[in-house]
Design an enzyme around this catalytic site. Structure first.
Site, short mmCIF file in Angstrom:
data_model
loop_
_atom_site.label_atom_id
_atom_site.label_comp_id
_atom_site.label_asym_id
_atom_site.label_seq_id
_atom_site.Cartn_x
_atom_site.Cartn_y
_atom_site.Cartn_z
N GLU A 28 0.69 -1.16 -0.04
CA GLU A 28 -0.61 0.08 0.58
C GLU A 28 0.85 1.76 0.40
O GLU A 28 0.36 2.28 0.40
CB GLU A 28 -1.07 -0.37 1.12
CG GLU A 28 -1.90 -0.60 0.87
CD GLU A 28 -2.43 -1.16 2.14
OE1 GLU A 28 -2.38 -0.64 3.44
OE2 GLU A 28 -3.92 -2.53 2.26
N ASP A 55 -0.23 -6.22 9.27
CA ASP A 55 -1.36 -5.19 9.72
C ASP A 55 -0.78 -5.67 11.22
O ASP A 55 -1.15 -6.25 11.97
CB ASP A 55 -2.31 -5.76 9.30
CG ASP A 55 -2.73 -4.89 8.11
OD1 ASP A 55 -2.44 -4.29 7.15
OD2 ASP A 55 -3.34 -5.61 7.97
N HIS A 107 -0.04 -0.38 10.37
CA HIS A 107 0.83 -0.84 9.77
C HIS A 107 2.38 -0.89 11.25
O HIS A 107 2.51 -0.01 11.73
CB HIS A 107 1.04 -0.07 8.76
CG HIS A 107 -0.07 -0.46 7.77
ND1 HIS A 107 0.14 0.24 6.15
CD2 HIS A 107 -0.96 -1.65 7.98
CE1 HIS A 107 -0.95 0.06 5.80
NE2 HIS A 107 -1.30 -1.15 5.89
#
Length: 456
Positions: free
Chosen positions: A202, A226, A393
């Site tokens: 991401e 995550d 994260h």
């Protein structure tokens, strides 16, 4: 300047370096080499901001002033252009595809049968994702073997870290980037052992930086996660019928990523004493690579997240290993701050893992992590660690490398806002002592006074 004074007086003819002096010399050297390695390199973002995630809004000023790096940006369509126009190394692609098909074991497809792709379409996804990995590697490092007339593309972007936007525009239409992300982050690919290239899911640039710093001081692969769920002992027992014990007795955190993290994170490698470890890349053997691949399955991408298909790596870390979780945050009005948490990966019983894992996405790599708690502040419990974490994260590096990271951050003038490293192991420039008696306050004041390392 860093002052190094041994605790004990030595004799004039003593040729041994005391252990406390030796550790400080090595800590300084590891951090200094990391600073020198970053300087003049680049962060390569492929795409841009992912789903509004703050960490993927890149700050060129931070990279330039604090790390001595520059930002290089490439639109994701560049990958499609290179595929369409044949701007890649055909031999390298064939080698990569052969290796992927032989070594990456396909697993289940969780999608409804009416949505599943045909075997022929799935085969095309393997080809597409292998080619994507080759092209992204070329974008990072360049490749002299590109077709004639492609001298510009052959140069690359001199990148040592980067990120891939993926969601959602790419992954809604094309196979996801999980194979490329996984293999760049790992200490091996189709060419054998290699230095890991931190590559953030991401395009979370803040997590990409944490991955890079952890990898530079440890030599091991960076794992993107995550920071998903805190499990108290009571909640774990309620759901699974079993209460955690050992290092996880007071609770643990579920670390998981959307289909891609370094395969080294499986903990499948073992050292000479039989301990499960994540090895530095220069110690990886063919047996280590085989063990990591055998511990990993490749599920069909979950179409709820990845409408364009592809494959996601899937493993569970089945070993207790020392690990350090890291996160860089950029705070308006304050600047960068670092969070560092030393702890351990947790080996839960398979039946416990299975039940808890299914509470989130069962096709993604799974690691259970418990921090070393102190009973106070942000480290009162595992819950408090997660509750004080700056984002959803985090990056994991092998070993307890928090002290090395603190030294490195002091060189870069990045204050550490949260850590569980013992005071005796904190090693910063001697000038920090002039900024007060509390070590955290010293760090903030000294970093503010001296400013970013590379600022003109």
């Amino acid at each position: 300047a860093f002052g190094i004074y041994g605790h004990e007086v030595q004799e004039a003819d003593d040729t041994e370096i005391p252990s406390d002096v030796r550790e400080k010399i090595l800590r300084f050297a590891r951090a200094a080499v990391a600073v020198a390695t970053m300087r003049g390199k680049s962060y390569l973002q492929i795409g841009s901001v992912t789903m509004g995630i703050g960490g993927s809004i890149i700050s060129p000023e931070f990279f330039e002033e604090y790390l001595g790096m520059r930002v290089e940006s490439v639109d994701e369509v560049e990958i499609i252009r290179r595929m369409t126009e044949g701007i890649y190394d055909e031999n390298e692609y064939k080698k990569a595809l052969k290796w992927v098909k032989e070594k990456c074991r396909p697993d289940f497809d969780k999608n409804p049968k009416e949505m599943q792709k045909t075997p022929e379409e799935k085969e095309k996804d393997w080809e597409f994702t292998a080619k994507t990995a080759c092209i992204i590697k070329d974008l990072f490092n360049g490749n002299r073997n590109l077709p004639e007339g492609r001298e510009e593309e052959a140069v690359g972007h001199n990148a040592i870290v980067g990120g891939f936007q993926g969601q959602r525009q790419w992954t809604d239409f094309y196979p996801n980037g999980d194979i490329a992300e996984t293999l760049l982050n790992s200490t091996f690919d189709w060419n054998g052992p290699k230095a890991p290239t931190p590559f953030a899911t991401e395009n979370d640039t803040c997590n990409g930086i944490a991955m890079m710093l952890g990898s530079l001081v440890s030599g091991s692969a960076p794992c993107f996660h995550d920071v998903r769920t805190y499990w108290s002992p009571e909640a774990c027992e309620r759901v699974t019928g079993q209460k955690p014990d050992g290092v996880a007795a007071n609770g643990f955190i579920h670390l998981i990523n959307s289909g891609a993290t370094a395969l080294d994170g499986s903990g499948a490698c073992v050292d000479a004493e039989g301990n499960h470890v994540m090895k530095p890349f220069w110690k990886m053997t063919d047996a280590d690579i085989k063990a990591c691949l055998n511990a990993t399955d490749w599920c069909r991408a979950d179409y709820e997240y990845f409408r364009g298909g592809g494959y996601s790596s899937r493993f569970v870390t089945r070993a207790e290993m020392p690990a350090t979780m890291i996160r860089l945050n950029l705070v308006k009005g304050l600047g960068p701050v670092m969070q560092i948490v030393e702890g351990w990966t947790v080996a839960l019983p398979d039946e416990v893992t299975d039940k808890l894992w299914k509470r989130t996405d069962y096709t993604w790599p799974c690691t259970w992590f418990t921090p070393r708690t102190t009973g106070k502040g942000a480290f009162k419990s595992a819950y408090d660690v997660m509750n004080n974490w700056g984002a959803n994260h985090g990056a994991i590096s092998y070993g307890h490398v928090g002290a090395d990271l603190i030294t490195l951050c002091s060189m870069l003038r990045i204050p550490v806002c949260m850590h569980n490293v013992a005071d005796k192991d904190v090693f910063r420039p001697a000038a920090w002592n002039a900024f007060g008696m509390d070590k955290e306050g010293q760090d903030y004041r000294a970093c503010a006074a001296y400013g970013p390392l590379h600022k003109n």
